[in-house]
Design a protein around this motif. Structure first.
Motif, PDB file in Angstrom:
ATOM      1  N   LYS A 155      -9.153  -1.798   5.961  1.00  0.00           N
ATOM      2  CA  LYS A 155     -10.162  -1.454   4.960  1.00  0.00           C
ATOM      3  C   LYS A 155     -10.169   0.051   4.685  1.00  0.00           C
ATOM      4  O   LYS A 155     -10.267   0.485   3.529  1.00  0.00           O
ATOM      5  N   LYS A 156     -10.072   0.844   5.772  1.00  0.00           N
ATOM      6  CA  LYS A 156     -10.073   2.298   5.603  1.00  0.00           C
ATOM      7  C   LYS A 156      -8.837   2.754   4.824  1.00  0.00           C
ATOM      8  O   LYS A 156      -8.932   3.637   3.949  1.00  0.00           O
ATOM      9  N   ALA A 157      -7.693   2.177   5.081  1.00  0.00           N
ATOM     10  CA  ALA A 157      -6.467   2.518   4.362  1.00  0.00           C
ATOM     11  C   ALA A 157      -6.617   2.209   2.879  1.00  0.00           C
ATOM     12  O   ALA A 157      -6.236   3.016   2.002  1.00  0.00           O
ATOM     13  N   GLN A 158      -7.194   1.050   2.558  1.00  0.00           N
ATOM     14  CA  GLN A 158      -7.394   0.670   1.160  1.00  0.00           C
ATOM     15  C   GLN A 158      -8.377   1.603   0.463  1.00  0.00           C
ATOM     16  O   GLN A 158      -8.212   1.929  -0.717  1.00  0.00           O
ATOM     17  N   ASP A 159      -9.396   2.033   1.216  1.00  0.00           N
ATOM     18  CA  ASP A 159     -10.368   2.988   0.648  1.00  0.00           C
ATOM     19  C   ASP A 159      -9.681   4.310   0.293  1.00  0.00           C
ATOM     20  O   ASP A 159      -9.949   4.895  -0.765  1.00  0.00           O
ATOM     21  N   TYR A 160      -8.821   4.797   1.187  1.00  0.00           N
ATOM     22  CA  TYR A 160      -8.118   6.053   0.930  1.00  0.00           C
ATOM     23  C   TYR A 160      -7.214   5.942  -0.295  1.00  0.00           C
ATOM     24  O   TYR A 160      -7.127   6.871  -1.108  1.00  0.00           O
ATOM     25  N   LEU A 161      -6.529   4.808  -0.425  1.00  0.00           N
ATOM     26  CA  LEU A 161      -5.616   4.630  -1.544  1.00  0.00           C
ATOM     27  C   LEU A 161      -6.356   4.553  -2.883  1.00  0.00           C
ATOM     28  O   LEU A 161      -5.762   4.792  -3.945  1.00  0.00           O
ATOM     29  N   LEU A 187      -0.142  -0.964  11.378  1.00  0.00           N
ATOM     30  CA  LEU A 187      -0.386  -2.327  10.918  1.00  0.00           C
ATOM     31  C   LEU A 187      -1.198  -2.323   9.629  1.00  0.00           C
ATOM     32  O   LEU A 187      -0.923  -3.089   8.692  1.00  0.00           O
ATOM     33  N   ALA A 188      -2.203  -1.447   9.570  1.00  0.00           N
ATOM     34  CA  ALA A 188      -3.056  -1.363   8.384  1.00  0.00           C
ATOM     35  C   ALA A 188      -2.260  -0.941   7.163  1.00  0.00           C
ATOM     36  O   ALA A 188      -2.387  -1.533   6.076  1.00  0.00           O
ATOM     37  N   VAL A 189      -1.414   0.079   7.315  1.00  0.00           N
ATOM     38  CA  VAL A 189      -0.620   0.577   6.188  1.00  0.00           C
ATOM     39  C   VAL A 189       0.367  -0.490   5.720  1.00  0.00           C
ATOM     40  O   VAL A 189       0.585  -0.673   4.512  1.00  0.00           O
ATOM     41  N   ASP A 190       0.939  -1.221   6.658  1.00  0.00           N
ATOM     42  CA  ASP A 190       1.859  -2.309   6.289  1.00  0.00           C
ATOM     43  C   ASP A 190       1.115  -3.409   5.530  1.00  0.00           C
ATOM     44  O   ASP A 190       1.684  -4.065   4.647  1.00  0.00           O
ATOM     45  N   ASN A 191      -0.149  -3.618   5.906  1.00  0.00           N
ATOM     46  CA  ASN A 191      -0.941  -4.693   5.281  1.00  0.00           C
ATOM     47  C   ASN A 191      -1.403  -4.351   3.862  1.00  0.00           C
ATOM     48  O   ASN A 191      -1.841  -5.241   3.122  1.00  0.00           O
ATOM     49  N   THR A 192      -1.326  -3.107   3.475  1.00  0.00           N
ATOM     50  CA  THR A 192      -1.788  -2.722   2.123  1.00  0.00           C
ATOM     51  C   THR A 192      -0.803  -3.121   1.034  1.00  0.00           C
ATOM     52  O   THR A 192      -1.166  -3.159  -0.144  1.00  0.00           O
ATOM     53  N   ASP A 193       0.449  -3.420   1.442  1.00  0.00           N
ATOM     54  CA  ASP A 193       1.470  -3.856   0.467  1.00  0.00           C
ATOM     55  C   ASP A 193       1.571  -2.856  -0.697  1.00  0.00           C
ATOM     56  O   ASP A 193       1.448  -3.217  -1.872  1.00  0.00           O
TER      57      ASP A 193
END
Length: 241
Positions: A155-161, A187-193
């Protein structure tokens, strides 16, 4: 004076020794007539039988009542026992409320924060301490808030993007800075696709909106941000170089 008696049939007073009534001419035998004897015997037998049946019914009723009473008592006892067992089981399953007031409030605050934005384990502890909770209260709350930290990292990775462009490496570094482990961040960054070429192009354009860059200088800046050389060259071409 001789003794007299009444005729059994016409009730005339006659001599006590008379065997035939001089009035109605009927014999005055001392024995009960045979048909009367038969009637009396039948009546006695019937009465005895009725009493036996009544006694049997009474016994059966008492027996049934007794059985019903015993059965009811047995079922009631079983029901009480089952209810007692249920109460004991429920008491066993109920969690013991051993939290202090500080722990309760810290846990409530932690859950409220997680409804608003994503946190890492250590990041949430730090935030609760910033709110004035002790380290023990904050740690207790974060340990018991049931958060999935991999999910929080994603979720945090998606927020940053949504806010800015990142390279894969740069986003992992940013998540680690937020307190996520390298494994959680990766893992989070890989999950953002994410399309990293597109991210490089967005970052290149944001740089050019601030200042001027040569193609070589722009590519170098993008590599400094963590993009690969190929991604940086793609971005430079995308913005017109």
């Amino acid at each position: 004076m001789s003794k007299t008696k009444l005729c059994k049939y016409c009730r005339t007073e006659i001599d006590s020794k008379a065997k035939v009534c001089p009035n109605c001419r009927k014999k005055q035998g001392g024995k009960i007539p045979g048909f009367l004897v038969a009637i009396i015997i039948i009546a006695v037998i019937y009465a005895a039988g009725s009493q036996g049946m009544d006694k049997s019914k009474s016994t059966d009723t008492v027996s049934n009542d007794s059985s019903t009473s015993k059965s009811g008592q047995k079922d009631t006892t079983k029901e009480v026992t089952d209810n007692s067992k249920d109460v004991a089981d429920n008491a066993k399953d109920e969690p013991k409320d051993t939290m202090t007031t500080g722990q309760k409030n810290a846990l409530k605050k932690a859950k409220n924060y997680l409804k608003i934005t994503a946190f890492s384990y250590s990041g949430l502890i730090n935030q609760l301490q910033f709110e004035g909770f002790t380290e023990e209260e904050a740690t207790f709350a974060v340990d018991n808030c049931n958060a999935d930290w991999n999910e929080q990292a994603t979720k945090k990775a998606q927020d940053y993007l949504k806010l800015s462009a990142f390279s894969q490496k740069g986003l992992i570094n940013q998540l680690e800075f937020e307190g996520f482990t390298t494994e959680q961040a990766t893992l989070a960054v890989d999950n953002t696709d994410t399309d990293w070429n597109e991210q490089a192009a967005k970052k290149a354009q944001s740089y050019l909106d601030l200042t001027s860059f040569s193609r070589k200088g722009l590519i170098s800046q993008l590599e400094f941000e963590g993009f690969t050389t190929k991604q940086a060259e793609y971005a430079a071409s995308a913005v017109g170089y």
